[in-house]
Design a protein around this motif. Structure first.
Motif, PDB file in Angstrom:
ATOM      1  N   GLN A  49       0.846  -1.107   0.101  1.00 29.66           N
ATOM      2  CA  GLN A  49      -0.018   0.063   0.071  1.00 29.66           C
ATOM      3  C   GLN A  49       0.776   1.237   0.030  1.00 29.66           C
ATOM      4  N   GLU A  50       0.326   2.246  -0.769  1.00 32.94           N
ATOM      5  CA  GLU A  50       1.240   3.539  -0.853  1.00 32.94           C
ATOM      6  C   GLU A  50       1.438   4.145   0.736  1.00 32.94           C
ATOM      7  N   LYS A  51       0.405   4.151   1.480  1.00 37.06           N
ATOM      8  CA  LYS A  51       0.736   4.376   2.981  1.00 37.06           C
ATOM      9  C   LYS A  51       2.119   3.977   3.649  1.00 37.06           C
ATOM     10  N   ASN A  52       2.238   2.691   3.074  1.00 37.66           N
ATOM     11  CA  ASN A  52       3.368   1.840   3.889  1.00 37.66           C
ATOM     12  C   ASN A  52       4.669   2.647   3.348  1.00 37.66           C
ATOM     13  N   LEU A  53       4.793   2.869   2.021  1.00 37.54           N
ATOM     14  CA  LEU A  53       5.941   3.609   1.598  1.00 37.54           C
ATOM     15  C   LEU A  53       6.124   5.117   2.337  1.00 37.54           C
ATOM     16  N   GLN A  54       5.402   5.617   3.287  1.00 30.85           N
ATOM     17  CA  GLN A  54       5.443   7.034   3.717  1.00 30.85           C
ATOM     18  C   GLN A  54       6.209   6.619   5.105  1.00 30.85           C
ATOM     19  N   ARG A  55       6.464   5.475   5.425  1.00 34.37           N
ATOM     20  CA  ARG A  55       7.511   5.142   6.740  1.00 34.37           C
ATOM     21  C   ARG A  55       8.697   5.965   6.687  1.00 34.37           C
ATOM     22  N   ALA A  56       9.172   6.051   5.213  1.00 32.10           N
ATOM     23  CA  ALA A  56      10.397   6.790   4.780  1.00 32.10           C
ATOM     24  C   ALA A  56      10.095   7.807   3.687  1.00 32.10           C
ATOM     25  N   PRO A  57       9.269   8.815   3.851  1.00 30.48           N
ATOM     26  CA  PRO A  57       8.940   9.498   2.945  1.00 30.48           C
ATOM     27  C   PRO A  57       9.961  10.259   1.895  1.00 30.48           C
ATOM     28  N   LYS A  58      11.411  10.088   2.374  1.00 33.72           N
ATOM     29  CA  LYS A  58      12.364  11.001   1.770  1.00 33.72           C
ATOM     30  C   LYS A  58      13.397   9.716   0.891  1.00 33.72           C
ATOM     31  N   SER A  59      12.998   8.511   1.007  1.00 38.36           N
ATOM     32  CA  SER A  59      13.451   7.571   0.467  1.00 38.36           C
ATOM     33  C   SER A  59      13.217   7.273  -0.914  1.00 38.36           C
ATOM     34  N   LEU A  60      13.967   6.464  -1.676  1.00 38.86           N
ATOM     35  CA  LEU A  60      13.656   6.198  -2.845  1.00 38.86           C
ATOM     36  C   LEU A  60      12.281   5.719  -3.337  1.00 38.86           C
ATOM     37  N   LEU A  61      11.854   4.729  -2.460  1.00 38.95           N
ATOM     38  CA  LEU A  61      10.306   4.121  -2.754  1.00 38.95           C
ATOM     39  C   LEU A  61       9.303   5.353  -1.978  1.00 38.95           C
ATOM     40  N   GLY A  62       9.723   5.975  -0.870  1.00 37.76           N
ATOM     41  CA  GLY A  62       8.683   6.659  -0.108  1.00 37.76           C
ATOM     42  C   GLY A  62       8.399   8.125  -1.039  1.00 37.76           C
ATOM     43  N   ASP A  63       9.337   8.696  -1.640  1.00 36.72           N
ATOM     44  CA  ASP A  63       9.185   9.663  -2.340  1.00 36.72           C
ATOM     45  C   ASP A  63       8.707   9.682  -3.744  1.00 36.72           C
ATOM     46  N   LYS A  64       7.385  10.341  -3.986  1.00 31.90           N
ATOM     47  CA  LYS A  64       7.008   9.885  -5.258  1.00 31.90           C
ATOM     48  C   LYS A  64       7.546  10.596  -6.344  1.00 31.90           C
ATOM     49  N   ASN A  65       8.270  11.475  -6.089  1.00 33.43           N
ATOM     50  CA  ASN A  65       9.041  12.122  -7.225  1.00 33.43           C
ATOM     51  C   ASN A  65      10.205  11.107  -7.854  1.00 33.43           C
ATOM     52  N   LEU A  66      10.916  10.658  -6.706  1.00 30.01           N
ATOM     53  CA  LEU A  66      11.928   9.527  -6.964  1.00 30.01           C
ATOM     54  C   LEU A  66      11.673   8.162  -7.496  1.00 30.01           C
ATOM     55  N   ARG A  67      10.027   7.751  -7.045  1.00 27.90           N
ATOM     56  CA  ARG A  67       9.788   6.580  -7.445  1.00 27.90           C
ATOM     57  C   ARG A  67       9.294   6.717  -8.691  1.00 27.90           C
ATOM     58  N   PHE A  68       9.135   8.031  -9.130  1.00 28.14           N
ATOM     59  CA  PHE A  68       8.241   8.071 -10.721  1.00 28.14           C
ATOM     60  C   PHE A  68       9.665   7.838 -11.566  1.00 28.14           C
ATOM     61  N   ALA A  69      10.828   7.664 -11.212  1.00 28.66           N
ATOM     62  CA  ALA A  69      11.922   7.534 -12.197  1.00 28.66           C
ATOM     63  C   ALA A  69      12.102   6.021 -12.413  1.00 28.66           C
ATOM     64  N   LEU A  70      11.401   5.381 -11.406  1.00 30.43           N
ATOM     65  CA  LEU A  70      11.419   3.742 -11.503  1.00 30.43           C
ATOM     66  C   LEU A  70      10.411   3.291 -12.448  1.00 30.43           C
ATOM     67  N   TRP A  71       9.495   4.020 -12.827  1.00 33.64           N
ATOM     68  CA  TRP A  71       8.174   3.469 -13.530  1.00 33.64           C
ATOM     69  C   TRP A  71       8.625   3.210 -15.031  1.00 33.64           C
ATOM     70  N   ASP A  72       8.159   1.686 -15.260  1.00 35.77           N
ATOM     71  CA  ASP A  72       8.214   1.251 -16.494  1.00 35.77           C
ATOM     72  C   ASP A  72       6.835   1.189 -17.374  1.00 35.77           C
ATOM     73  N   GLU A  73       6.675   2.124 -18.144  1.00 33.94           N
ATOM     74  CA  GLU A  73       5.547   2.084 -18.934  1.00 33.94           C
ATOM     75  C   GLU A  73       4.666   0.923 -19.641  1.00 33.94           C
ATOM     76  N   ARG A  74       5.620   0.315 -20.146  1.00 38.21           N
ATOM     77  CA  ARG A  74       5.694  -0.825 -20.712  1.00 38.21           C
ATOM     78  C   ARG A  74       5.109  -2.160 -19.753  1.00 38.21           C
ATOM     79  N   SER A  75       5.670  -2.129 -18.811  1.00 38.43           N
ATOM     80  CA  SER A  75       5.268  -3.295 -17.660  1.00 38.43           C
ATOM     81  C   SER A  75       4.378  -2.684 -16.654  1.00 38.43           C
TER      82      SER A  75
END
Length: 105
Positions: A26-52
């Motif tokens: 759940q997205e709320k779980n990622l907020q345990r570390a909001p400045k981390s690679l997975l917790g920060d939506k902007n940083l996480r966006f860079a990991l998005w793969d449109e194809r998959s």
């Protein structure tokens, strides 16, 4: 109950493919570390793969499991089968240094 209230109660799920293995939380779980690679939506966006349609990270999924558990329940613990140096590398990669040392500041 209105549709809006029902929609707001449905958890937002986030999928990650780590080294070919799918993890979902759940997205709320990622907020345990909001400045981390997975917790920060902007940083996480860079990991998005449109194809998959998932966030893709080319890392060892065995090492990620401990990171995943942290996001799920807040406990960051190194599994005995993972060398300390590798675990520290993973903590740094995911931006969890602050959480690893328990620094609330």
């Amino acid at each position: 109950m209105s549709i809006r209230k029902i929609i707001n109660r449905v958890p937002i799920m986030v999928d990650f493919e780590i080294g070919g293995v799918l993890f979902r939380t759940q997205e709320k779980n990622l907020q345990r570390a909001p400045k981390s690679l997975l917790g920060d939506k902007n940083l996480r966006f860079a990991l998005w793969d449109e194809r998959s349609q998932v966030h893709v990270v080319d890392r060892n999924p065995d090492y990620f499991e401990a990171i995943f558990v942290f996001y799920q329940d807040g406990v960051l613990e190194r599994p005995s089968n993972i060398p300390l140096e590798r675990f520290v590398e993973e903590i740094k990669f995911y931006g969890l240094q602050k959480e690893a040392i328990g620094d609330d500041n």
